[in-house]
Scaffold this motif. Structure first.
Motif, PDB file in Angstrom:
ATOM      1  N   ALA A 150       0.848  -1.187   0.000  1.00 54.19           N
ATOM      2  CA  ALA A 150       0.000   0.000   0.000  1.00 54.19           C
ATOM      3  C   ALA A 150       0.888   1.242   0.000  1.00 54.19           C
ATOM      4  O   ALA A 150       2.026   1.212   0.467  1.00 54.19           O
ATOM      5  CB  ALA A 150      -0.908   0.013   1.226  1.00 54.19           C
ATOM      6  N   SER A 151       0.362   2.331  -0.514  1.00 56.30           N
ATOM      7  CA  SER A 151       1.110   3.584  -0.518  1.00 56.30           C
ATOM      8  C   SER A 151       0.175   4.748  -0.234  1.00 56.30           C
ATOM      9  O   SER A 151      -1.033   4.671  -0.488  1.00 56.30           O
ATOM     10  CB  SER A 151       1.818   3.800  -1.858  1.00 56.30           C
ATOM     11  OG  SER A 151       0.875   3.902  -2.903  1.00 56.30           O
ATOM     12  N   ILE A 152       0.743   5.820   0.314  1.00 61.76           N
ATOM     13  CA  ILE A 152      -0.024   7.026   0.575  1.00 61.76           C
ATOM     14  C   ILE A 152       0.721   8.218  -0.031  1.00 61.76           C
ATOM     15  O   ILE A 152       1.932   8.182  -0.207  1.00 61.76           O
ATOM     16  CB  ILE A 152      -0.246   7.259   2.083  1.00 61.76           C
ATOM     17  CG1 ILE A 152       1.096   7.290   2.836  1.00 61.76           C
ATOM     18  CG2 ILE A 152      -1.173   6.205   2.664  1.00 61.76           C
ATOM     19  CD1 ILE A 152       0.980   7.632   4.303  1.00 61.76           C
ATOM     20  N   THR A 153      -0.010   9.258  -0.347  1.00 62.70           N
ATOM     21  CA  THR A 153       0.579  10.454  -0.954  1.00 62.70           C
ATOM     22  C   THR A 153       0.795  11.535   0.100  1.00 62.70           C
ATOM     23  O   THR A 153       0.218  11.489   1.197  1.00 62.70           O
ATOM     24  CB  THR A 153      -0.342  11.002  -2.049  1.00 62.70           C
ATOM     25  OG1 THR A 153      -1.577  11.439  -1.427  1.00 62.70           O
ATOM     26  CG2 THR A 153      -0.642   9.941  -3.103  1.00 62.70           C
ATOM     27  N   LEU A 154       1.603  12.518  -0.254  1.00 61.65           N
ATOM     28  CA  LEU A 154       1.785  13.664   0.637  1.00 61.65           C
ATOM     29  C   LEU A 154       0.484  14.410   0.828  1.00 61.65           C
ATOM     30  O   LEU A 154       0.201  14.951   1.907  1.00 61.65           O
ATOM     31  CB  LEU A 154       2.850  14.601   0.067  1.00 61.65           C
ATOM     32  CG  LEU A 154       4.298  14.094   0.070  1.00 61.65           C
ATOM     33  CD1 LEU A 154       5.226  15.173  -0.481  1.00 61.65           C
ATOM     34  CD2 LEU A 154       4.731  13.697   1.474  1.00 61.65           C
ATOM     35  N   GLU A 155      -0.338  14.429  -0.226  1.00 63.10           N
ATOM     36  CA  GLU A 155      -1.633  15.113  -0.137  1.00 63.10           C
ATOM     37  C   GLU A 155      -2.515  14.465   0.928  1.00 63.10           C
ATOM     38  O   GLU A 155      -3.231  15.154   1.672  1.00 63.10           O
ATOM     39  CB  GLU A 155      -2.335  15.085  -1.494  1.00 63.10           C
ATOM     40  CG  GLU A 155      -1.726  16.014  -2.536  1.00 63.10           C
ATOM     41  CD  GLU A 155      -0.362  15.558  -3.035  1.00 63.10           C
ATOM     42  OE1 GLU A 155      -0.082  14.339  -2.967  1.00 63.10           O
ATOM     43  OE2 GLU A 155       0.416  16.412  -3.473  1.00 63.10           O
ATOM     44  N   THR A 156      -2.460  13.130   1.002  1.00 59.39           N
ATOM     45  CA  THR A 156      -3.237  12.423   2.014  1.00 59.39           C
ATOM     46  C   THR A 156      -2.758  12.794   3.411  1.00 59.39           C
ATOM     47  O   THR A 156      -3.561  13.076   4.316  1.00 59.39           O
ATOM     48  CB  THR A 156      -3.118  10.901   1.816  1.00 59.39           C
ATOM     49  OG1 THR A 156      -3.743  10.536   0.595  1.00 59.39           O
ATOM     50  CG2 THR A 156      -3.773  10.145   2.966  1.00 59.39           C
ATOM     51  N   ILE A 157      -1.456  12.818   3.606  1.00 57.97           N
ATOM     52  CA  ILE A 157      -0.899  13.187   4.909  1.00 57.97           C
ATOM     53  C   ILE A 157      -1.286  14.611   5.268  1.00 57.97           C
ATOM     54  O   ILE A 157      -1.769  14.890   6.379  1.00 57.97           O
ATOM     55  CB  ILE A 157       0.643  13.042   4.888  1.00 57.97           C
ATOM     56  CG1 ILE A 157       1.036  11.567   4.754  1.00 57.97           C
ATOM     57  CG2 ILE A 157       1.263  13.653   6.145  1.00 57.97           C
ATOM     58  CD1 ILE A 157       2.517  11.338   4.533  1.00 57.97           C
ATOM     59  N   LYS A 158      -1.141  15.531   4.328  1.00 58.56           N
ATOM     60  CA  LYS A 158      -1.384  16.945   4.603  1.00 58.56           C
ATOM     61  C   LYS A 158      -2.862  17.273   4.803  1.00 58.56           C
ATOM     62  O   LYS A 158      -3.191  18.302   5.398  1.00 58.56           O
ATOM     63  CB  LYS A 158      -0.824  17.792   3.457  1.00 58.56           C
ATOM     64  CG  LYS A 158       0.695  17.784   3.372  1.00 58.56           C
ATOM     65  CD  LYS A 158       1.177  18.616   2.185  1.00 58.56           C
ATOM     66  CE  LYS A 158       2.694  18.647   2.106  1.00 58.56           C
ATOM     67  NZ  LYS A 158       3.175  19.456   0.948  1.00 58.56           N
ATOM     68  N   SER A 159      -3.746  16.410   4.334  1.00 58.64           N
ATOM     69  CA  SER A 159      -5.190  16.705   4.426  1.00 58.64           C
ATOM     70  C   SER A 159      -5.789  16.325   5.775  1.00 58.64           C
ATOM     71  O   SER A 159      -6.985  16.540   6.008  1.00 58.64           O
ATOM     72  CB  SER A 159      -5.944  15.974   3.312  1.00 58.64           C
ATOM     73  OG  SER A 159      -5.855  14.556   3.486  1.00 58.64           O
ATOM     74  N   PHE A 160      -4.990  15.781   6.679  1.00 60.38           N
ATOM     75  CA  PHE A 160      -5.491  15.380   7.991  1.00 60.38           C
ATOM     76  C   PHE A 160      -5.926  16.605   8.797  1.00 60.38           C
ATOM     77  O   PHE A 160      -5.177  17.565   8.965  1.00 60.38           O
ATOM     78  CB  PHE A 160      -4.406  14.618   8.751  1.00 60.38           C
ATOM     79  CG  PHE A 160      -4.793  14.212  10.142  1.00 60.38           C
ATOM     80  CD1 PHE A 160      -5.863  13.362  10.366  1.00 60.38           C
ATOM     81  CD2 PHE A 160      -4.081  14.685  11.245  1.00 60.38           C
ATOM     82  CE1 PHE A 160      -6.210  12.979  11.648  1.00 60.38           C
ATOM     83  CE2 PHE A 160      -4.421  14.313  12.533  1.00 60.38           C
ATOM     84  CZ  PHE A 160      -5.493  13.459  12.731  1.00 60.38           C
ATOM     85  N   LYS A 161      -7.155  16.561   9.301  1.00 53.62           N
ATOM     86  CA  LYS A 161      -7.702  17.663  10.101  1.00 53.62           C
ATOM     87  C   LYS A 161      -7.708  17.289  11.579  1.00 53.62           C
ATOM     88  O   LYS A 161      -8.030  16.158  11.947  1.00 53.62           O
ATOM     89  CB  LYS A 161      -9.124  18.004   9.644  1.00 53.62           C
ATOM     90  CG  LYS A 161      -9.205  18.573   8.235  1.00 53.62           C
ATOM     91  CD  LYS A 161     -10.646  18.882   7.856  1.00 53.62           C
ATOM     92  CE  LYS A 161     -10.742  19.465   6.445  1.00 53.62           C
ATOM     93  NZ  LYS A 161     -12.140  19.756   6.056  1.00 53.62           N
ATOM     94  N   PHE A 162      -7.380  18.253  12.426  1.00 56.07           N
ATOM     95  CA  PHE A 162      -7.353  18.004  13.862  1.00 56.07           C
ATOM     96  C   PHE A 162      -7.429  19.332  14.605  1.00 56.07           C
ATOM     97  O   PHE A 162      -7.298  20.407  14.004  1.00 56.07           O
ATOM     98  CB  PHE A 162      -6.096  17.227  14.263  1.00 56.07           C
ATOM     99  CG  PHE A 162      -4.807  17.932  13.963  1.00 56.07           C
ATOM    100  CD1 PHE A 162      -4.037  18.485  14.974  1.00 56.07           C
ATOM    101  CD2 PHE A 162      -4.329  18.050  12.660  1.00 56.07           C
ATOM    102  CE1 PHE A 162      -2.839  19.134  14.719  1.00 56.07           C
ATOM    103  CE2 PHE A 162      -3.125  18.682  12.379  1.00 56.07           C
ATOM    104  CZ  PHE A 162      -2.382  19.233  13.406  1.00 56.07           C
ATOM    105  N   PHE A 163      -7.631  19.245  15.918  1.00 53.52           N
ATOM    106  CA  PHE A 163      -7.724  20.448  16.745  1.00 53.52           C
ATOM    107  C   PHE A 163      -6.409  20.664  17.495  1.00 53.52           C
ATOM    108  O   PHE A 163      -5.773  19.703  17.943  1.00 53.52           O
ATOM    109  CB  PHE A 163      -8.872  20.317  17.751  1.00 53.52           C
ATOM    110  CG  PHE A 163     -10.226  20.499  17.135  1.00 53.52           C
ATOM    111  CD1 PHE A 163     -10.843  21.744  17.137  1.00 53.52           C
ATOM    112  CD2 PHE A 163     -10.881  19.429  16.528  1.00 53.52           C
ATOM    113  CE1 PHE A 163     -12.092  21.925  16.555  1.00 53.52           C
ATOM    114  CE2 PHE A 163     -12.128  19.593  15.946  1.00 53.52           C
ATOM    115  CZ  PHE A 163     -12.733  20.850  15.960  1.00 53.52           C
ATOM    116  N   ILE A 164      -6.015  21.925  17.621  1.00 56.56           N
ATOM    117  CA  ILE A 164      -4.790  22.253  18.349  1.00 56.56           C
ATOM    118  C   ILE A 164      -5.038  23.430  19.299  1.00 56.56           C
ATOM    119  O   ILE A 164      -5.858  24.300  19.022  1.00 56.56           O
ATOM    120  CB  ILE A 164      -3.618  22.606  17.403  1.00 56.56           C
ATOM    121  CG1 ILE A 164      -3.979  23.792  16.493  1.00 56.56           C
ATOM    122  CG2 ILE A 164      -3.185  21.413  16.602  1.00 56.56           C
ATOM    123  CD1 ILE A 164      -2.786  24.327  15.725  1.00 56.56           C
TER     124      ILE A 164
END
Length: 409
Positions: free
Chosen positions: A142-156
């Motif tokens: 399996a592989s993931i893209t940088l776009e997938t990593i960067k699209s992660f939403k979270f609260f800070i």
């Protein structure tokens, strides 16, 4: 406390690893960190490859530093957690200035994002679910893209609160790391004693010992099947559930089993074992990588189950730790590896061959003295392992509460 939603890509920059050529690897030099070196949360130095030192300055863009965050971008699906895509690790101190190979990306926090906070946030189950859910590939990769990593939403929270949260969780990891180092030292002490007495023949009284054909008098040349029972049969009819130890729970360098990888199963399948048995990986590349473990996580009358790719070794004329030392012995492992057969990528050690390997059985007196020493070492290791289990429980209890703002610092 004010928390706000953000997207990962707005808070980081990234740097992919480089495709270093294996033909240029050397015996020593600059360490090359590959995804195969990743552990559950760090990087193992046991099987590193190296590039010539004189070429380091050509690749400074790929240099790693202590506590850098790395995400694996090519790997397996979740059914193989050892190499799962999206795994998040951090660079240990001993690999400061190493170089990052392909199939992984370095995550660099922008100003206003604390590195410790970010690491623990990315270790959460919702991040792994996010990236695995969008992964692409075939059945085995399996592989993931940088776009997938960067699209992660979270609260800070604000930066100062991030620092406080990072410091609280880091304290647990520092204690865990200290105990791991203590365990490693204890295991190495016991293994070194095994090598000193039973490999180099520098056992107590060796100066006056009589040797016959290169073998100390009182020792016997045996086949391994005469001193170890392989894949023993156990009665477990009364059990309603079973502790299952997967391949991922075995270490490539130590005897301790990663209890975070253990599951509880209703059915018994695969191999069977009891406390004191040694689990020895028979399949490539786990055998070559050194996957081995000493079972110590069961009740006295309990039978566990595990991977079908284990060979279970139960000492009969030798104790558990001596059996473990045989499984770690370089000569034994070389012979096991040379016996491998089968299709490429699925080769397995030949158990019939292993049973016939000739081995020296020391005198009863030496075996008793060795057991007396290693029993005390194992008790200390068990104590540190229990401390680590409690630390992990406390950390994992706090982490989601701190990351959600439910628990204030």
């Amino acid at each position: 406390m004010n928390w706000h939603e953000t997207i990962l890509g707005k808070n980081i920059t990234t740097k992919k690893g480089f495709a270093f050529k294996s033909t240029k690897y050397v015996d020593s030099g600059v360490p090359i960190v590959r995804v195969s070196d990743f552990t559950s949360d760090s990087i193992s130095a046991n099987d590193l490859k190296y590039y010539p030192k004189e070429e380091k300055y050509t690749y400074l863009d790929y240099e790693l530093h202590y506590k850098d965050i790395i995400i694996q971008t090519v790997g397996s699906w979740p059914n193989n957690p050892d190499s799962v895509v999206g795994k998040v690790v951090r660079v240990p101190y001993e690999l400061n200035n190493a170089l990052l190979n392909q199939n992984a990306v370095k995550i660099i926090p922008n100003e206003g994002m604390d590195n410790d906070f970010l690491y623990y946030r990315l270790k959460s189950s919702d991040f792994s679910g996010h990236v695995v859910g969008q992964a692409r590939g075939a059945a085995n990769q399996a592989s993931i893209t940088l776009e997938t990593i960067k699209s992660f939403k979270f609260f800070i929270p604000n930066y100062n609160v991030q620092i406080k949260i990072g410091k609280v969780i880091s304290q647990y990891d520092r204690l865990l790391e200290t105990n791991k180092k203590r365990i490693k030292i204890l295991e190495q002490m016991a293994e070194n004693l095994y090598k000193e007495w039973f490999v180099r023949f520098r056992f107590p009284g060796h100066e006056k010992a009589e040797f016959v054909d290169g073998v100390p008098k009182g020792w016997k040349v045996c086949k391994l099947k005469d001193i170890i029972k392989f894949n023993p049969k156990y009665d477990f009819k009364q059990q309603y559930s079973y502790i299952n130890i997967p391949m991922a729970a075995l270490s490539t360098f130590g005897m301790s089993i990663d209890k975070s990888q253990i599951t509880i199963e209703e059915k018994s399948s695969g191999t069977h074992f009891v406390n004191g048995d040694v689990l020895f990986a028979k399949i490539t590349p786990c055998l070559e990588n050194g996957k081995t473990g000493l079972v110590n996580c069961l009740n006295d009358d309990e039978v566990g189950t595990g991977s079908t790719e284990f060979i279970v070794m139960h000492g009969v004329k030798v104790d558990s730790f001596f059996t473990y030392c045989i499984a770690r012995d370089e000569l034994f492992r070389k012979q096991a590896i040379n016996s491998m057969n089968g299709a490429d990528g699925r080769q397995r050690a030949d158990l019939a061959f292993i049973k016939k390997i000739k081995w020296l059985l020391p005198s009863d007196e030496l075996l008793v003295r060795f057991k007396r020493f290693t029993d005390s070492v194992i008790k200390q290791i068990e104590m540190f392992n229990k401390q680590n289990q409690n630390l992990i429980k406390q950390r994992d209890y706090l982490l989601p509460r701190l990351m959600s703002g439910k628990l204030q610092v």
